[in-house]
Design an enzyme around this catalytic site. Structure first.
Site, PDB file in Angstrom:
ATOM      1  N   GLY A  35       0.707  -1.062   0.234  1.00  0.00           N
ATOM      2  CA  GLY A  35       0.000  -0.094  -0.034  1.00  0.00           C
ATOM      3  C   GLY A  35       0.795   1.241  -0.094  1.00  0.00           C
ATOM      4  N   MET A  36       1.905   1.330   0.621  1.00  0.00           N
ATOM      5  CA  MET A  36       2.830   2.550   0.672  1.00  0.00           C
ATOM      6  C   MET A  36       3.941   2.581  -0.543  1.00  0.00           C
ATOM      7  SD  MET A  36       4.288   2.300   4.658  1.00  0.00           S
ATOM      8  CE  MET A  36       4.849   3.945   4.543  1.00  0.00           C
ATOM      9  N   ASP A 149       2.229  -1.882  12.669  1.00  0.00           N
ATOM     10  CA  ASP A 149       1.663  -2.748  11.493  1.00  0.00           C
ATOM     11  C   ASP A 149       2.258  -4.208  11.193  1.00  0.00           C
ATOM     12  OD1 ASP A 149       0.259  -3.344   9.316  1.00  0.00           O
ATOM     13  OD2 ASP A 149       1.599  -2.336   7.813  1.00  0.00           O
TER      14      ASP A 149
END
Length: 320
Positions: A35-36, A149
Site C-alpha cells: 500500500g505504501m 503494522d
C-alpha cells in the site's frame, strides 16, 4: 529491456549504463510492493553491500503534506535500533521527488510465504518465529518505538533461519474521529494503509497506540502461523472492525486442537481486548514464550526464499 525500465514508480529515476540509480544505490530488482509503495533490491555503492530500497508512492506525499516529515522522522528513529532480529535502516533519502528508505537486504521469505509454502506450521516452528520477532520488537519498545503494522508479511525469515522484523517504526498517515492526524488504519485519502485483521481494538477507535498494540498483532500473527489463515477475516474492513471491537478473539484450540494449552493461553493473553490485560510489551511476551513448557524449533529450511526474488537485471558489476 528490463521491466525496471518501465516501472511506473521509478519513472523519474536517473538511468546510468542501463541501471536505475537512487543515490547512493544502484537498483536492479523489484522484490515486493504494498500500500505504501514498492521495495527493490540494490547495491549501496559507498558501503559496497546489498540493500533493500523501499520507495514511497508519490500519491502518499500529495495526499498528506505532513507524511514526508513523519516518514523521515520515523525512519531516523528506526535507524537507532541495532538488533539482530530487526531489519537495519541505513538512510532516509529523496531524489527527483521520490522518497525512499535504504535498508538491510535479507534473502529468505516472509512468515506468510512460509505458511503458504508449508501450510499451518508446527507449534515449535511458529513459536520460534514469534520469539525472535518479540525480541526484536522488544528492543524497539525499549526505545519508545511502536511498529503499528505487525503481520506475517513484515516478519522475514532468512535462509539461515533467523527472523527479522521489517518496516519497524514507519508511521502511517491517518484520520482520527475528530479529523485530526492520529495513528490508525486510514490514510488521509481514507484508504486502508494496514491489514485490518491485525489491527487491535484501540487502533480502530483512533486511540493512542502503545506497545500493547504490537503485542495484539503478534498474538494474531501466531494464530495465523498455527492455523494457516487469519483469525478474523471478512469481505469488508467494516465487518472485520466490528468483530475485533465487539467480539472475543477466536480460540486457537477450536481450529487446532493439538496446540498445547500453554500456547493457546499465550495467544489469548496477547489478544485480550483491553491493552492492560495483555503483555506489557514485546519483551515481556518473549520472556513468556521462553518460559513455556512447549519447546521451540529451528527455522532453517533449504527451500526458504527460493521464489521470493524476481531478478530483472544482473547486479551491477563490481570494480576490480
Amino acid at each position: 529491456m528490463s521491466e525496471l525500465q518501465n516501472d511506473e514508480l521509478l519513472a523519474q529515476v536517473t538511468v546510468v549504463a542501463g541501471y536505475k540509480v537512487l543515490p547512493p544505490c544502484v537498483v536492479y530488482a523489484r522484490i515486493g510492493q504494498g500500500g505504501m509503495g514498492a521495495v527493490y533490491r540494490g547495491r549501496h555503492l559507498n558501503l559496497d553491500i546489498e540493500v533493500a530500497v523501499k520507495c514511497l508512492k508519490p500519491a502518499l506525499v500529495r495526499d498528506d503534506p505532513q507524511f514526508v516529515a513523519r516518514f523521515r522522522r520515523e525512519g531516523q528513529s528506526a535507524a537507532r535500533i541495532n538488533h539482530q532480529n530487526v531489519i537495519r535502516v541505513f538512510d532516509v533519502a529523496e531524489d527527483n521527488g521520490l522518497h525512499y528508505l535504504i535498508m538491510e537486504y535479507v534473502q529468505g521469505e516472509t512468515a506468510r510465504q512460509r505458511v503458504e509454502r508449508k501450510g499451518p506450521l508446527a507449534v515449535g516452528e511458529a513459536l520460534q518465529i514469534l520469539y525472535e520477532s518479540a525480541l526484536g520488537l522488544g528492543e524497539a519498545h525499549r526505545l519508545g518505538i511502536v511498529h503499528r503494522d505487525i503481520k506475517p508479511d513484515n516478519l522475514l525469515i532468512s535462509t539461515q533461519g533467523q527472523v527479522k522484523v521489517a518496516d519497524l517504526g514507519l508511521a502511517k498517515p491517518t484520520l482520527g474521529k475528530d479529523g485530526g492526524s492520529k495513528v490508525s488504519m486510514l490514510s488521509s485519502a481514507n484508504q486502508i494503509m494496514g491489514t485490518p485483521s491485525y489491527m487491535p481494538p484501540e487502533q480502530w477507535d483512533g486511540a493512542a497506540v502503545t506497545a500493547a498494540a504490537d503485542v495484539w498483532a503478534l498474538g494474531a500473527t501466531l494464530w495465523f502461523l498455527l492455523v494457516g489463515r487469519e483469525a478474523i477475516r471478512d469481505e469488508s474492513p467494516a465487518r472485520i472492525m466490528s468483530r475485533i471491537v465487539l467480539q472475543p478473539f477466536p480460540d486457537v484450540l477450536a481450529e487446532r486442537p493439538d496446540v498445547p494449552a500453554d500456547v493457546a493461553a499465550l495467544v489469548a493473553k496477547a489478544t485480550a481486548k483491553e491493552p492492560g490485560a495483555r503483555f506489557l510489551d514485546a519483551r515481556e511476551m518473549a520472556d513468556a514464550i521462553e518460559e513455556l513448557d512447549t519447546r521451540r524449533a529451528s527455522l532453517r529450511d533449504r527451500a526458504a526464499g527460493t521464489t521470493q526474488l524476481r531478478t530483472m537485471l544482473s547486479p551491477p558489476p563490481l570494480e576490480n
